[in-house]
Design a protein around this motif. Structure first.
Motif, PDB file in Angstrom:
ATOM      1  N   LYS A   8       0.850  -1.193   0.000  1.00 47.76           N
ATOM      2  CA  LYS A   8       0.000   0.000   0.000  1.00 47.76           C
ATOM      3  C   LYS A   8       0.882   1.238   0.000  1.00 47.76           C
ATOM      4  N   LEU A   9       0.334   2.343   0.392  1.00 51.52           N
ATOM      5  CA  LEU A   9       1.013   3.630   0.304  1.00 51.52           C
ATOM      6  C   LEU A   9       2.264   3.689   1.179  1.00 51.52           C
ATOM      7  N   VAL A  10       3.317   4.296   0.637  1.00 54.64           N
ATOM      8  CA  VAL A  10       4.511   4.623   1.409  1.00 54.64           C
ATOM      9  C   VAL A  10       4.644   6.146   1.416  1.00 54.64           C
ATOM     10  N   GLU A  11       4.415   6.717   2.571  1.00 51.01           N
ATOM     11  CA  GLU A  11       4.528   8.169   2.716  1.00 51.01           C
ATOM     12  C   GLU A  11       5.070   8.444   4.119  1.00 51.01           C
ATOM     13  N   PHE A  12       6.363   8.655   4.219  1.00 43.49           N
ATOM     14  CA  PHE A  12       7.016   8.770   5.507  1.00 43.49           C
ATOM     15  C   PHE A  12       6.609  10.044   6.237  1.00 43.49           C
ATOM     16  N   THR A  13       6.494   9.918   7.551  1.00 46.12           N
ATOM     17  CA  THR A  13       6.344  11.101   8.387  1.00 46.12           C
ATOM     18  C   THR A  13       7.691  11.827   8.429  1.00 46.12           C
ATOM     19  N   PRO A  14       7.727  13.074   8.908  1.00 44.25           N
ATOM     20  CA  PRO A  14       9.017  13.776   8.991  1.00 44.25           C
ATOM     21  C   PRO A  14      10.068  12.997   9.775  1.00 44.25           C
TER      22      PRO A  14
END
Length: 236
Positions: free
Chosen positions: A96-102
């Motif tokens: 699924k989605l890979v969108e890292f936090t800061p």
């Protein structure tokens, strides 16, 4: 004749050196009496907990084929936790989605730039290639556009332990990147001449996701390439 760190580790793994690694070469935490331990990275955006039997299968192969002192436990560490910076080897997967936090982005970038090794495997069960597209976009954001480059077949990874003339095929690669193609290459981000991020659209995780006791039914042990990945990570 003095040995380089790479040559010392290679001799240890091949069985010509029985002594444990010097403390200075091990992670300075509770796992320092092991030569290797497996760290799975947990990230907030996606489904990181996939191919759950793969780590124990890989660890069993390291015990079977090498003299490494292997921690038999899979360690799961949040990517946002600075403890992941101590790991000799990290694994990240999902579909699924890979969108890292800061915090996740900062730790991933710092770990890679400091000499860490991350094996990233696209668990190819998505139709539109969401994991692949979002992960590659995340890498471009962290390390620059087109940072992931195709790995040539003659790279050290293919002969650092077992000899491979080409990239092994898998039975699970159906739709990597959502393009209906079988990929005959890996990609990598290189730092100071070595692989820092090894990226696969092959779904090796699912290929190796079986009870290690069932390996005896295989004509060819398909986890041997996993051993090469670990050996490269430790000796390069």
């Amino acid at each position: 004749m003095s040995l380089t760190r790479k040559e010392f580790l290679r001799r240890l793994i091949l069985g010509s050196c029985a002594a444990a690694l010097p403390i200075g070469l091990r992670a300075e935490d509770s796992r320092q009496h092991y030569d290797f331990y497996f760290t799975r990275l947990m990230y907030e955006s996606g489904d990181w907990d996939v191919d759950q039997r793969m780590p124990s299968n890989l660890l069993n192969s390291l015990v079977e084929y090498t003299n490494l002192k292997v921690d038999p436990t899979e360690h799961i560490v949040p990517l946002a936790d600075p403890k992941m910076l101590l790991a000799p080897f990290c694994y990240l997967s999902g579909h699924k989605l890979v969108e890292f936090t800061p915090a996740e982005a900062r730790n991933f970038r710092d770990y890679v730039n400091r000499g860490g090794f991350v094996f990233v495997d696209d668990c190819n069960h998505d139709i539109d290639g969401l994991f692949a597209k979002s992960f590659e976009a995340q890498m471009d954001k962290l390390f620059g556009e087109n940072c992931l480059q195709k790995l040539p077949d003659d790279h050290d990874l293919y002969h650092c332990f077992f000899q491979f003339d080409e990239l092994p095929v898998t039975s699970f690669e159906l739709n990597g990147w959502g393009d209906d193609l079988v990929h005959d290459y890996l990609k990598a981000i290189m730092v100071n001449g070595r692989i820092a991020v090894l990226y696969s659209n092959k779904d090796f995780g699912c290929e190796w996701d079986y009870d290690y006791r069932n390996k005896r039914w295989l004509a060819i042990d398909n986890t041997k390439f996993a051993v090469n990945i670990v050996i490269y990570a430790l000796t390069s």
